[in-house]
Scaffold this motif. Structure first.
Motif, PDB file in Angstrom:
ATOM      1  N   MET A   1       0.843  -1.184   0.000  1.00 45.39           N
ATOM      2  CA  MET A   1       0.000   0.000   0.000  1.00 45.39           C
ATOM      3  C   MET A   1       0.885   1.243   0.000  1.00 45.39           C
ATOM      4  SD  MET A   1      -3.039  -0.515   2.689  1.00 45.39           S
ATOM      5  CE  MET A   1      -4.593  -0.993   2.076  1.00 45.39           C
ATOM      6  N   SER A   2       0.409   2.219  -0.670  1.00 46.20           N
ATOM      7  CA  SER A   2       1.154   3.468  -0.697  1.00 46.20           C
ATOM      8  C   SER A   2       0.806   4.284   0.545  1.00 46.20           C
ATOM      9  CB  SER A   2       0.817   4.249  -1.972  1.00 46.20           C
ATOM     10  OG  SER A   2      -0.519   4.712  -1.909  1.00 46.20           O
ATOM     11  N   ASP A   3       1.552   5.350   0.749  1.00 47.45           N
ATOM     12  CA  ASP A   3       1.297   6.219   1.899  1.00 47.45           C
ATOM     13  C   ASP A   3      -0.092   6.834   1.829  1.00 47.45           C
ATOM     14  OD1 ASP A   3       3.737   5.719   3.041  1.00 47.45           O
ATOM     15  OD2 ASP A   3       4.732   7.461   2.121  1.00 47.45           O
ATOM     16  N   ASN A   6      -2.639   4.184   2.854  1.00 46.52           N
ATOM     17  CA  ASN A   6      -2.565   3.992   4.309  1.00 46.52           C
ATOM     18  C   ASN A   6      -3.251   5.146   5.028  1.00 46.52           C
ATOM     19  OD1 ASN A   6      -1.199   1.553   4.296  1.00 46.52           O
ATOM     20  ND2 ASN A   6       0.826   2.498   4.364  1.00 46.52           N
ATOM     21  N   ARG A   7      -3.012   6.331   4.566  1.00 43.78           N
ATOM     22  CA  ARG A   7      -3.617   7.522   5.186  1.00 43.78           C
ATOM     23  C   ARG A   7      -5.137   7.481   5.042  1.00 43.78           C
ATOM     24  NH1 ARG A   7      -4.232  13.163   3.044  1.00 43.78           N
ATOM     25  NH2 ARG A   7      -4.610  14.418   4.884  1.00 43.78           N
ATOM     26  N   GLU A  12     -10.497   6.452   7.344  1.00 43.58           N
ATOM     27  CA  GLU A  12     -11.752   5.707   7.316  1.00 43.58           C
ATOM     28  C   GLU A  12     -11.987   4.976   8.638  1.00 43.58           C
ATOM     29  OE1 GLU A  12     -11.168   3.322   3.830  1.00 43.58           O
ATOM     30  OE2 GLU A  12     -12.201   4.776   2.535  1.00 43.58           O
ATOM     31  N   GLU A  13     -10.930   4.405   9.205  1.00 45.19           N
ATOM     32  CA  GLU A  13     -11.053   3.738  10.497  1.00 45.19           C
ATOM     33  C   GLU A  13     -11.425   4.739  11.582  1.00 45.19           C
ATOM     34  OE1 GLU A  13      -7.282   1.858  11.073  1.00 45.19           O
ATOM     35  OE2 GLU A  13      -7.752   0.176   9.749  1.00 45.19           O
ATOM     36  N   LEU A  14     -10.778   5.886  11.561  1.00 44.60           N
ATOM     37  CA  LEU A  14     -11.080   6.930  12.539  1.00 44.60           C
ATOM     38  C   LEU A  14     -12.522   7.394  12.400  1.00 44.60           C
ATOM     39  CD1 LEU A  14     -10.102   8.890  14.744  1.00 44.60           C
ATOM     40  CD2 LEU A  14      -9.344  10.427  12.912  1.00 44.60           C
TER      41      LEU A  14
END
Length: 69
Positions: A1-3, A6-7, A12-14
């Motif tokens: 995965m690229s940065d 990941n960001r 999305e998790e947050l």
């Protein structure tokens, strides 16, 4: 995965965690509002009963002269 991926995944998790927290807080607020309304209703009933008893107690006290007069 690229940065960037990941960001975006972290964001999305947050967002999912915050949405869950907001929903839980909303549920708690709804429950507490019900408790407040029940407490208000009970207070109104108790206030009315107290005022009724207070009125009855004032009528029951006879006005007489003390024995030392």
């Amino acid at each position: 995965m690229s940065d960037e991926e990941n960001r975006i995944t972290r964001l999305e998790e947050l967002l999912a965690h915050q949405a869950k927290t907001i929903e839980e807080l909303s549920d708690q607020l709804t429950e507490q509002w019900k408790v407040v309304e029940q407490t208000r209703a009970k207070l109104a009933v108790l206030t009315e009963r107290f005022l009724t008893l207070e009125e009855q107690s004032h009528e029951a006290i006879p006005v007489t002269r003390p024995p030392h007069y």
